[in-house]
Scaffold this active site. Sequence first.
Site, PDB file in Angstrom:
ATOM      1  N   ASP A   1       0.831  -1.198   0.000  1.00 58.82           N
ATOM      2  CA  ASP A   1       0.000   0.000   0.000  1.00 58.82           C
ATOM      3  C   ASP A   1       0.872   1.256   0.000  1.00 58.82           C
ATOM      4  O   ASP A   1       0.607   2.216  -0.724  1.00 58.82           O
ATOM      5  CB  ASP A   1      -0.918  -0.032   1.218  1.00 58.82           C
TER       6      ASP A   1
ATOM      7  N   GLU B   1      -1.767  -5.383  -3.793  1.00 63.43           N
ATOM      8  CA  GLU B   1      -0.806  -4.632  -2.987  1.00 63.43           C
ATOM      9  C   GLU B   1       0.261  -5.551  -2.411  1.00 63.43           C
ATOM     10  O   GLU B   1       1.443  -5.208  -2.371  1.00 63.43           O
ATOM     11  CB  GLU B   1      -1.533  -3.894  -1.866  1.00 63.43           C
TER      12      GLU B   1
END
Length: 229
Positions: free
Chosen positions: A48, A120
């Site tokens: 992220d 991610e």
Amino acid sequence: MYSAFEKRLGYNFRDKSLLQNALTHSSYANEHRREGASSNERLEFLGDAILGMVVAEYLYQTHPDKPEGVLTKLRAELVCEKSLAEVANRLRLGEVLLLGHGESHGGGSHRPSMLADAVEAVLAATYLDGGMEVPRDIITRLILQKEPTISGNEDHKTRFQELVQRTPDQSIAYTLTGETGPDHDKRFTVEVCLNGEVVGTGEGSSKKRAEQAAAKSAIDRLFPEEQGT
């Protein structure tokens, strides 16, 4: 096992265990704990941050005329759940995602939030395996090729931070306060505190969604004049 996926991704892992970890959902890890399986949640956290940095750098360089607020909304459009789930579907990531029985039978391999989280995690795994240029290349090819437009995918957490920081020395903290439901249908509850005081509560099918809902709740409560802007 993963060669077809690696081909679609455009990167071959030297350490295949990193890729396997990135594709291991917590439901699978919980069911195979004795075998040493670990979930992709830590990789998701790192991915992220990598995704946000690469996208922010790209927008900063390619849109020198746009102010911070617009750049923030463009970034939110590119890194939102819908955008990442579309990438996962192009990679057919759901076919190789390791899920527990409940998640597998409940359609977890098609759930946007789960697919977005796995993307991610994969980005973080490529970084650990090959350095920063690897995820940068993947993000450029698979995410930045689409020109973002400002839509309804509002980043409430960033907006709340921007509003709060109009006053110096403010502290924001998000706390997970509840987790209910089976693995294939989890619900999370999060509180957001401003300077130690609870100012918003939110629920969602993932921690990220719950945090966004909590931030929106705080904005509605503390900055009602900002609603609809």
